[in-house]
Design an enzyme around this catalytic site. Structure first.
Site, PDB file in Angstrom:
ATOM      1  CG  HIS A 138      20.590   5.431 -13.146  1.00 59.26           C
ATOM      2  ND1 HIS A 138      21.069   4.614 -12.234  1.00 59.26           N
ATOM      3  CD2 HIS A 138      21.633   6.105 -13.623  1.00 59.26           C
ATOM      4  CE1 HIS A 138      22.241   5.099 -11.726  1.00 59.26           C
ATOM      5  NE2 HIS A 138      22.420   6.137 -12.794  1.00 59.26           N
TER       6      HIS A 138
ATOM      7  CG  ASP B 114      26.614   5.671 -10.770  1.00 59.72           C
ATOM      8  OD1 ASP B 114      27.375   6.500 -10.636  1.00 59.72           O
ATOM      9  OD2 ASP B 114      25.178   6.006 -11.027  1.00 59.72           O
TER      10      ASP B 114
ATOM     11  CG  HIS C 299      29.181   7.919  -7.613  1.00 57.32           C
ATOM     12  ND1 HIS C 299      28.155   8.357  -8.382  1.00 57.32           N
ATOM     13  CD2 HIS C 299      29.499   8.708  -6.839  1.00 57.32           C
ATOM     14  CE1 HIS C 299      27.760   9.330  -7.793  1.00 57.32           C
ATOM     15  NE2 HIS C 299      28.641   9.646  -6.873  1.00 57.32           N
TER      16      HIS C 299
ATOM     17  CG  ASN D  99      26.422  12.720  -7.603  1.00 61.70           C
ATOM     18  OD1 ASN D  99      27.367  12.522  -8.016  1.00 61.70           O
ATOM     19  ND2 ASN D  99      25.934  12.044  -6.455  1.00 61.70           N
TER      20      ASN D  99
ATOM     21  CG  ASP E  94      24.591   9.440 -14.443  1.00 64.97           C
ATOM     22  OD1 ASP E  94      23.932   8.512 -14.183  1.00 64.97           O
ATOM     23  OD2 ASP E  94      25.147  10.341 -13.647  1.00 64.97           O
TER      24      ASP E  94
ATOM     25  CG  HIS F  73      14.789  11.814 -10.638  1.00 63.44           C
ATOM     26  ND1 HIS F  73      15.103  10.846  -9.414  1.00 63.44           N
ATOM     27  CD2 HIS F  73      15.990  12.108 -10.744  1.00 63.44           C
ATOM     28  CE1 HIS F  73      16.384  10.469  -9.272  1.00 63.44           C
ATOM     29  NE2 HIS F  73      16.894  11.501 -10.094  1.00 63.44           N
TER      30      HIS F  73
END
Length: 430
Positions: free
Chosen positions: A60, A152, A179, A278, A305, A309
């Site tokens: 991400h 995802d 996902h 997750n 993954d 944040h």
């Protein structure tokens, strides 16, 4: 460091015997012993392991829209620092990468950054809303050449939409990366459903919520003769379903994250939101099953993954915290600790699980190649003897939400080369 000629001397190629590797321009020109090259920059790689550049199927990068947590530049710098030469950028951006325009924007940002190849992942449905197929064909035909599609962060939970997506991507050998999270079974879920969730009084996330979607989707993929890839597989039951599907000869692949190879739901007793992810951290029995499945090839590859944040989204009470953890800069160390140092994988098998297999699944032709003459010089040098505590203050990522802060992990990437150009030298970004 000169782009012209680089002589890597005495590296253990794929963890095997020491050899010299000569890089000339963008390609490997020779592999052998006692190599010489006039004017070459020499790297003493005694004791180091040489791997093909790592490839991440699941990153991400947050740009466009959430540049407060990561950008394509900071994310690819983190990738290079972790030994990666290619990453697949997930579609859950703002706006969502569900059109040719957005995937081309991400692809171009990757080209401009120059730290690793950025291959955008296209959304399966418009706005990740699960109701209408996105422009899959247009994204594939775009300059970005998208072949991997995923919602995802959300599950493609409608079986008819999933079937149509699988049928559509079959036309150009694409793959749908699912996902697996049944939304009704995970409403209000905060962590793995089990003894720990019962004791802590946190909403449970049952294994069957993942397993039921995987079971459905491998059946759908078999029915339409298409490719399905299972994102961040996390339970022993999921392993069994994928193993069964592969025994049938169906075109099913799967990935596991480093954190699901190491951490368990026992960590959640601390109520530290850094462990909120997750799919959630599972039991020790699940961790064992995942390691065994990665070792025997049931799980094809490791994918980070990487989910950055900003501080305020994690430094809060558990219930309000965002799910996810950064992983690019620690992935290889966690794999070394859980799989290599335990004797479950050789370095050659690590090269397969973290480079060859993800490149093959994502259809990245110039990545995940052998360390052989004539091949692109996408390379990573690792010092497996290194031991040190993880300090997120030194991360290249814009975010610091790592579950490994202060934890001693083995191994350190010393050099990364993208088509012969050094992106990391002596552990430092160029």
């Amino acid at each position: 460091m000169s782009q012209n000629k680089i002589l890597i001397r005495g590296a253990k190629v794929l963890g095997g015997d020491a050899a010299d590797v000569l890089v000339d321009g963008e390609t490997i020109s020779a592999v052998g012993t006692g190599l010489e090259a006039a004017g070459a920059t020499v790297i003493d790689a005694d004791g180091l392991v040489l791997l093909p550049g790592l490839v991440d199927l699941h990153t991400h990068l947050r740009e466009p829209g959430r540049e407060d947590s990561e950008t394509v530049l900071t994310g690819t710098r983190a990738a290079a620092a972790g030994g990666f030469t290619a990453v697949h950028a997930m579609a859950n951006t703002f706006p969502v990468a569900d059109t040719a325009g957005v995937v081309e924007q991400v692809w171009r940002l990757g080209k401009e950054a120059g730290y690793c190849d950025v291959q955008p992942v296209g959304a399966v449905t418009v706005g990740l809303d699960g109701k209408q197929l996105a422009e899959l064909g247009a994204m594939h035909e775009s300059a970005a050449g998208v072949t991997v599609f995923s919602d995802d962060g959300k599950c493609v939970h409608d079986a008819v939409i999933m079937r149509r997506a699988l049928e559509y991507v079959k036309a150009f050998d694409g793959v749908v990366a699912q996902h697996a999270q049944e939304p009704r079974l995970t409403e209000g879920a905060q962590m793995n459903e089990g003894e720990v969730s019962a004791e802590l009084g946190l909403g449970g996330w049952p294994a069957v919520a993942e397993e039921s979607i995987i079971a459905r989707d491998v059946l759908l993929a078999a029915h339409v003769g298409s490719r399905v890839h299972i994102c961040h597989l996390s339970t022993a039951g999921s392993v069994e379903i994928v193993r069964w599907a592969k025994s049938k000869g169906w075109n099913v692949t799967a990935e596991v994250t480093p954190h699901h190879l190491l951490l368990t739901d026992e960590m959640v007793r601390s109520y530290n939101p850094v462990y909120k992810v997750n799919p959630p951290l599972r039991t020790a029995e699940d961790v064992t099953a995942l390691r065994e499945a990665l070792a025997d090839g049931t799980i094809d590859c490791v994918a980070t993954d990487h989910a950055p944040h900003p501080h305020e989204d994690k430094d809060c009470e558990w219930g309000a915290a965002a799910m996810g953890m950064v992983g690019l800069e620690t992935a290889l160390s966690v794999v070394q600790q859980t799989m290599v140092d335990t004797g479950m994988l050789t370095w050659e098998q690590v090269a397969d699980r973290m480079s060859h297999a993800p490149a093959r699944i994502g259809r990245l032709t110039g990545q995940g190649r052998p360390v052989s003459p004539g091949e692109p010089a996408n390379l990573t040098l690792v010092d497996p003897a290194y031991r040190g505590a993880v300090d997120p203050a030194h991360f290249a990522s814009r975010s610091r939400n790592t579950p490994y802060e202060g934890r001693d992990l083995p191994g350190r990437v010393t050099h990364t080369f993208l088509r012969g150009r050094a992106t990391v030298i002596d552990g430092k970004l160029t």
